[in-house]
Design an enzyme around this catalytic site. Sequence first.
Site, PDB file in Angstrom:
ATOM      1  CB  SER A 101      -0.955  -0.078   1.200  1.00 53.00           C
ATOM      2  OG  SER A 101      -1.973   0.872   1.090  1.00 53.00           O
ATOM      3  CG  ASP A 217      -7.028  -2.588  -3.617  1.00 52.87           C
ATOM      4  OD1 ASP A 217      -6.023  -3.215  -3.242  1.00 52.87           O
ATOM      5  OD2 ASP A 217      -7.349  -1.484  -3.125  1.00 52.87           O
ATOM      6  CG  HIS A 272      -6.106  -1.823   0.186  1.00 53.84           C
ATOM      7  ND1 HIS A 272      -5.219  -1.809  -0.881  1.00 53.84           N
ATOM      8  CD2 HIS A 272      -5.507  -1.117   1.173  1.00 53.84           C
ATOM      9  CE1 HIS A 272      -4.148  -1.114  -0.543  1.00 53.84           C
ATOM     10  NE2 HIS A 272      -4.297  -0.683   0.695  1.00 53.84           N
TER      11      HIS A 272
END
Length: 291
Positions: A101, A217, A272
């Site tokens: 990330s 995601d 995510h």
Amino acid sequence: MATMACRGFNIFIFLLTLLNNDVNGYHAVVVIHGVLTGSDSMELISNRIQEMHPGTQIYNIPRYAGWSSLESMWHQVEEIGMDIMSIGVVFPEGINLIGYSQGGLLARAILQRFPNHNVRNFISLSSPQAGQYGTQFLHLFFPDLVCETAYELFYSRIGQHTSVGNYWNDPHHQELYYKYSNFLPYVNNEKNSTKMPTFKQGLTKLNRLVLIGGPDDGVITPWQSSHFGYYDANQTVIDMRDRSIYKDDLIGLRTLNENERLVLITVSNVTHNEWHKNVSIVDDFLLPYLD
Ligand SMILES: *[C@@H]1O[C@H](CO)[C@@H](O)[C@H](O)[C@H]1NC(C)=O
Ligand SMILES: *[C@@H]1O[C@H](CO)[C@@H](O)[C@H](O)[C@H]1NC(C)=O
Ligand SMILES: *[C@@H]1O[C@H](CO)[C@@H](O)[C@H](O)[C@H]1NC(C)=O
Ligand SMILES: *[C@@H]1O[C@H](CO)[C@@H](O)[C@H](O)[C@H]1NC(C)=O
């Protein structure tokens, strides 16, 4: 607290210098966590690498955990970058780097800011490499923030003191993005600076650049940002290969691709917050690139 932990980390790196006499099969791995979390969130990845590649030295970066992960990208790049350079000195045969990330964008910028690094393979795990235009993950601390007006906050001198502001890329306010953003347009070599050649060199020298992302995601927006794709002014996603950053080889993506050193991986059905908690992601997409 944070300072103590970081000082401890420096001593840890120093001690490893003394211990690094063993030659084992795998290169050391540095792991950088995402926004609003810390090194504990990356333990599944670290543990799995150690289990499957026994003897691998792993450095799970503790800096900028929790709220401090919102500090400006350049501050984080400088400090974490010095850790990575120190670790690189301990392992002259080279190291591998994984960022998740925001940590993957920090990692990429570190490679560019410190082009003398000795990182061999870099894996970017669902990172907003081309920027971010989605506020879902910000609602924890900015409950009323919406995409349409977030630029008013982020494209200001104050907004640029936050990491998210540094990679906020509003497709409808590109002139403000180029004017105010003091991070992403520079590391993308979209804005002239004296650092352009070294920013390119730092990525081009990699053995492998592995970009992982996927359509489910839910946070990285558009998800193709994880592959350097991004919105045009009509919010149509343009593939990396059709964007200037690739076509004009601004940071080396085209060179890497033409030398078969760029790997794009798309994985469906992963949200995510699952990328770094899913053992099959480690087994199928990280381990093959950790030599
Ligand atoms: C950046 O530099 C190039 C050549 O060095 C020049 O052609 C271009 O106009 C410059 N762009 C900006 C925005 O200054
Ligand atoms: C956006 O859409 C309009 C109308 O369909 C079109 O005229 C324009 O060229 C498009 N802009 C881009 C950047 O694709
Ligand atoms: C994704 O999840 C759906 C529903 O759970 C399933 O039908 C599909 O096979 C999955 N796809 C992949 C690539 O795992
Ligand atoms: C774990 O990753 C696999 C792909 O490697 C995916 O199909 C699966 O849905 C993921 N599981 C979760 C819980 O995200």
